[in-house]
Write a protein that holds these residues in place. Structure first.
Motif, PDB file in Angstrom:
ATOM      1  N   ARG A  91       3.034  24.335   3.362  1.00 52.16           N
ATOM      2  CA  ARG A  91       1.706  24.122   2.776  1.00 52.16           C
ATOM      3  C   ARG A  91       0.727  23.599   3.825  1.00 52.16           C
ATOM      4  N   ASN A  92       0.797  24.182   5.022  1.00 49.90           N
ATOM      5  CA  ASN A  92      -0.223  23.976   6.055  1.00 49.90           C
ATOM      6  C   ASN A  92      -0.173  22.628   6.759  1.00 49.90           C
ATOM      7  N   ASN A  93       0.953  21.918   6.586  1.00 51.17           N
ATOM      8  CA  ASN A  93       1.138  20.659   7.320  1.00 51.17           C
ATOM      9  C   ASN A  93       0.056  19.640   6.973  1.00 51.17           C
ATOM     10  N   TRP A  94      -0.335  19.629   5.704  1.00 48.89           N
ATOM     11  CA  TRP A  94      -1.320  18.655   5.230  1.00 48.89           C
ATOM     12  C   TRP A  94      -0.680  17.561   4.364  1.00 48.89           C
ATOM     13  N   GLY A  95       0.652  17.568   4.290  1.00 44.06           N
ATOM     14  CA  GLY A  95       1.321  16.526   3.516  1.00 44.06           C
ATOM     15  C   GLY A  95       1.334  16.807   2.031  1.00 44.06           C
ATOM     16  N   ALA A  96       1.769  18.004   1.631  1.00 39.02           N
ATOM     17  CA  ALA A  96       1.703  18.421   0.226  1.00 39.02           C
ATOM     18  C   ALA A  96       2.440  17.466  -0.709  1.00 39.02           C
ATOM     19  N   SER A  97       3.607  16.997  -0.306  1.00 42.46           N
ATOM     20  CA  SER A  97       4.372  16.124  -1.205  1.00 42.46           C
ATOM     21  C   SER A  97       3.635  14.819  -1.460  1.00 42.46           C
ATOM     22  N   ALA A  98       2.947  14.297  -0.460  1.00 45.99           N
ATOM     23  CA  ALA A  98       2.199  13.048  -0.640  1.00 45.99           C
ATOM     24  C   ALA A  98       1.037  13.243  -1.609  1.00 45.99           C
ATOM     25  N   VAL A  99       0.270  14.297  -1.424  1.00 51.09           N
ATOM     26  CA  VAL A  99      -0.889  14.529  -2.289  1.00 51.09           C
ATOM     27  C   VAL A  99      -0.429  14.854  -3.707  1.00 51.09           C
ATOM     28  N   ASP A 100       0.628  15.655  -3.825  1.00 48.19           N
ATOM     29  CA  ASP A 100       1.143  15.994  -5.150  1.00 48.19           C
ATOM     30  C   ASP A 100       1.728  14.780  -5.864  1.00 48.19           C
ATOM     31  N   ALA A 101       2.198  13.804  -5.112  1.00 40.64           N
ATOM     32  CA  ALA A 101       2.828  12.620  -5.712  1.00 40.64           C
ATOM     33  C   ALA A 101       1.820  11.580  -6.179  1.00 40.64           C
ATOM     34  N   LEU A 102       0.566  11.669  -5.741  1.00 39.69           N
ATOM     35  CA  LEU A 102      -0.382  10.591  -6.001  1.00 39.69           C
ATOM     36  C   LEU A 102      -0.569  10.317  -7.488  1.00 39.69           C
ATOM     37  N   SER A 103      -0.863  11.338  -8.281  1.00 40.00           N
ATOM     38  CA  SER A 103      -1.153  11.081  -9.695  1.00 40.00           C
ATOM     39  C   SER A 103       0.081  10.560 -10.424  1.00 40.00           C
ATOM     40  N   THR A 104       1.279  10.960  -9.989  1.00 41.20           N
ATOM     41  CA  THR A 104       2.494  10.443 -10.619  1.00 41.20           C
ATOM     42  C   THR A 104       2.709   8.983 -10.257  1.00 41.20           C
ATOM     43  N   ALA A 105       2.506   8.642  -8.991  1.00 38.15           N
ATOM     44  CA  ALA A 105       2.602   7.234  -8.595  1.00 38.15           C
ATOM     45  C   ALA A 105       1.602   6.386  -9.370  1.00 38.15           C
ATOM     46  N   LEU A 106       0.437   6.945  -9.628  1.00 42.13           N
ATOM     47  CA  LEU A 106      -0.586   6.203 -10.381  1.00 42.13           C
ATOM     48  C   LEU A 106      -0.155   5.963 -11.817  1.00 42.13           C
ATOM     49  N   VAL A 107       0.276   6.998 -12.522  1.00 44.68           N
ATOM     50  CA  VAL A 107       0.625   6.799 -13.931  1.00 44.68           C
ATOM     51  C   VAL A 107       1.869   5.934 -14.069  1.00 44.68           C
ATOM     52  N   MET A 108       2.703   5.881 -13.030  1.00 43.89           N
ATOM     53  CA  MET A 108       3.872   4.997 -13.035  1.00 43.89           C
ATOM     54  C   MET A 108       3.518   3.570 -12.628  1.00 43.89           C
ATOM     55  N   SER A 110       2.918   2.549  -9.543  1.00 44.06           N
ATOM     56  CA  SER A 110       3.610   2.241  -8.286  1.00 44.06           C
ATOM     57  C   SER A 110       2.587   1.939  -7.191  1.00 44.06           C
ATOM     58  N   GLN A 111       2.034   0.731  -7.205  1.00 49.05           N
ATOM     59  CA  GLN A 111       0.919   0.395  -6.327  1.00 49.05           C
ATOM     60  C   GLN A 111       1.223   0.565  -4.841  1.00 49.05           C
ATOM     61  N   PRO A 112       2.395   0.141  -4.318  1.00 43.96           N
ATOM     62  CA  PRO A 112       2.642   0.336  -2.884  1.00 43.96           C
ATOM     63  C   PRO A 112       2.621   1.805  -2.479  1.00 43.96           C
ATOM     64  N   ILE A 113       3.170   2.677  -3.341  1.00 45.55           N
ATOM     65  CA  ILE A 113       3.153   4.108  -3.028  1.00 45.55           C
ATOM     66  C   ILE A 113       1.733   4.647  -3.085  1.00 45.55           C
ATOM     67  N   VAL A 114       0.961   4.213  -4.069  1.00 43.34           N
ATOM     68  CA  VAL A 114      -0.444   4.620  -4.161  1.00 43.34           C
ATOM     69  C   VAL A 114      -1.180   4.244  -2.882  1.00 43.34           C
ATOM     70  N   THR A 115      -0.981   3.037  -2.401  1.00 43.47           N
ATOM     71  CA  THR A 115      -1.653   2.586  -1.180  1.00 43.47           C
ATOM     72  C   THR A 115      -1.261   3.443   0.010  1.00 43.47           C
ATOM     73  N   ASP A 116       0.034   3.751   0.141  1.00 46.05           N
ATOM     74  CA  ASP A 116       0.489   4.599   1.253  1.00 46.05           C
ATOM     75  C   ASP A 116      -0.167   5.978   1.191  1.00 46.05           C
ATOM     76  N   ILE A 117      -0.258   6.546   0.006  1.00 45.61           N
ATOM     77  CA  ILE A 117      -0.819   7.890  -0.118  1.00 45.61           C
ATOM     78  C   ILE A 117      -2.321   7.875   0.162  1.00 45.61           C
ATOM     79  N   LEU A 118      -3.028   6.893  -0.359  1.00 45.97           N
ATOM     80  CA  LEU A 118      -4.465   6.801  -0.098  1.00 45.97           C
ATOM     81  C   LEU A 118      -4.744   6.668   1.386  1.00 45.97           C
TER      82      LEU A 118
END
Length: 529
Positions: A91-108, A110-118
């Motif tokens: 997916r173009n080396n833009w970090g697809a798993s991180a961007v795709d994980a953001l909304s899930t980390a939010l609804v869960m 998971s503040q530390p993961i949210v901070t890492d992704i942001l």
């Protein structure tokens, strides 16, 4: 037969003792399963809320495990290959798993993961990549992932960050990505090219684009326009959509509302009358009703088109296997000839009918959606691993000695036994529970999650498996697509999580958010329905 559910025991172990759910091959699995039978016999003593809390916590634990495996090894890259503990960049080396994980980390929460992704998203350069960019995939994963994060952090989950500039960056990066992608629409018709090259602003030269690839852009691109106040983004997607809402020639709409698959990029004309709700067509129909949920005042014509497709689907595509007439699947079509085969991808259909029935006040659509959910549940209930296959058929001319017994018992036979960590069955369980309130669907989702965890978990993540009806899933394919984070984990969690504004509406409430096809919740713009 299927592997037994670990039910409460595995969830309780994760929550109370800090254990992870057992992985494939772990001798704890059978031991826990035996103990679980006794525990489930006493389950009536446990309150429903406690069960839900424990299950949700167990899913969150699995998400965190997979996230740590990905981010530790592959930060800045797209996906973890969990068997070899290596990284890949489809997916173009833009970090697809991180961007795709953001909304899930939010609804869960998971503040530390949210901070890492942001922090990570702020570093992405969406203006350049040396590899082919797929417009459809980039829109549903990257653009929607960031827009959803923006909506959630500007709204109900604003407590999960104090970094206002990081939230603003989500919208700015969405705009940057759209600006980079916009040349895709520079065609004589406005139908976009799907395969793009940023280095020289060209495409792969294809003369056609597919129904889902064209029809699964309108929600994200319109939402970007609504958030930025710049109508140009939505206008691009809406112009392309008009060819799908008003299809030509008439011969390539073999049933009212149901169209072909391939569209001529130069003039927007349909080139065939082959289609259905399978992959390649699926999310076009999905977005028709979701655009109505997004803004019922602007997009009532989308719901009209969905109703036409839904009515024709019920009338023409409903199929009940001869060996199991109690099951309901959807056939596909070639012109007006029906094909009795389907895909795991298609199993979103039950959830889509449920959503449509809910917002339109149509019990017939809800009932039909539940029948489709039941059929897809049997895909999971019929295999050795407890997971449904990639492709299956109930065409009696294909029944031979190798699959005859399986077909007669289960109403289908497997034509591709792969499981690629797909979310569609879990998605439909989620809609069924939210719209009916029947806890049976929570149990089905939990059993599916336990089976997925027990069979696909390997190394520091989860892998596609080769054969859902083989012991231990056959072999690992060393693929962990980013939608594991966005969809499988989110639906598995939300079905047990407390009610909230971003959940699909239930109990007579209205939808404040609508999920895109990658399960990213986007805030509705019009009057909630």
């Amino acid at each position: 037969m299927r592997l037994p559910s670990l039910s409460l025991l595995s969830a309780a172990a994760s929550v109370v003792f800090g254990f992870r759910l057992p992985a494939p091959g772990n001798p704890e699995y059978q031991s826990l399963a035996l103990k679980d039978r006794a525990l489930r016999a006493r389950q009536s003593r446990v309150t429903d809320s406690t069960v839900e809390q424990q299950r949700a916590a167990a899913v969150k634990d699995a998400f965190t495990f997979a996230w740590n495996g990905y981010f530790t090894t592959c930060k800045g890259q797209d996906e973890l290959e969990p068997v070899t503990n290596t990284c890949t960049n489809p997916r173009n080396n833009w970090g697809a798993s991180a961007v795709d994980a953001l909304s899930t980390a939010l609804v869960m929460g998971s503040q530390p993961i949210v901070t890492d992704i942001l922090d990570y998203i702020a570093t992405i350069d969406y203006t350049t990549t040396a590899t082919e960019v797929i417009l459809f995939e980039t829109t549903i994963r990257y653009m929607a992932g960031m827009l959803s994060g923006y909506d959630l952090l500007e709204g109900p989950l604003s407590n999960l960050t104090t970094n206002a500039s990081a939230v603003d960056t989500l919208l700015a990066q969405s705009k940057s990505l759209a600006d980079s992608l916009s040349f895709a629409f520079n065609t004589s018709s406005g139908i976009p090219s799907n395969h793009l090259y940023f280095t020289n602003q060209t495409n792969d030269g294809a003369t056609t684009n597919g129904l889902a690839d064209i029809g699964t852009l309108c929600l994200e691109w319109q939402h970007l326009s609504d958030l930025t106040g710049d109508p140009s983004y939505g206008d691009l997607a809406q112009k392309a959509e008009t060819y799908l809402l008003n299809p030509l020639p008439e011969s390539n709409e073999p049933f009212p509302g149901l169209v072909g698959t391939n569209v001529n990029i130069s003039n927007g004309v349909f080139l065939d009358a082959t289609g259905g709700w399978n992959g390649g067509d699926d999310s076009f129909y999905e977005y028709l009703i979701k655009m109505y949920v997004y803004d019922s005042s602007r997009y009532s014509n989308y719901s009209d088109r969905w109703i036409m497709a839904a009515d024709s689907t019920i009338k023409y595509l409903t199929s009940n296997p001869a060996s199991r007439p109690d099951l309901t699947f959807l056939a596909s079509y070639v012109n007006t000839t029906f094909v009795n085969s389907s895909e795991h991808l298609t199993c979103f259909d039950g959830g889509n009918f449920l959503l449509g029935g809910s917002v339109l006040g149509r019990q017939d659509y809800i009932d039909f959606g539940l029948a489709l959910v039941n059929g897809c549940h049997d895909l999971y209930n019929s295999t050795l691993t407890g997971i449904g296959p990639e492709i299956f058929s109930w065409n009696t001319t294909g029944v031979d000695s190798t699959n005859e017994a399986f077909y007669h018992a289960n109403g289908f036979y497997i034509t591709d036994p792969l499981y690629d960590l797909r979310p569609e069955v879990m998605e439909s369980f989620y809609y069924a529970y939210r719209i009916t309130g029947n806890t049976m669907y929570q149990d089905w989702a939990w059993n599916a999650f336990v089976a997925i965890n027990a069979t696909t978990r390997v190394g520091q993540g989860f892998s596609a498996i080769s054969d859902v009806d083989a012991a231990n899933g056959g072999s690992f394919d060393n693929v962990q697509e980013s939608f594991l984070f966005a969809e499988v984990m989110k639906y598995s969690y939300l079905i047990h999580a407390p009610d909230s504004i971003f959940q699909v509406a239930s109990n007579g409430t209205k939808n404040q958010f609508v999920f895109n096809t990658e399960a990213h919740p986007l805030k509705v713009f019009g009057p909630p329905v």
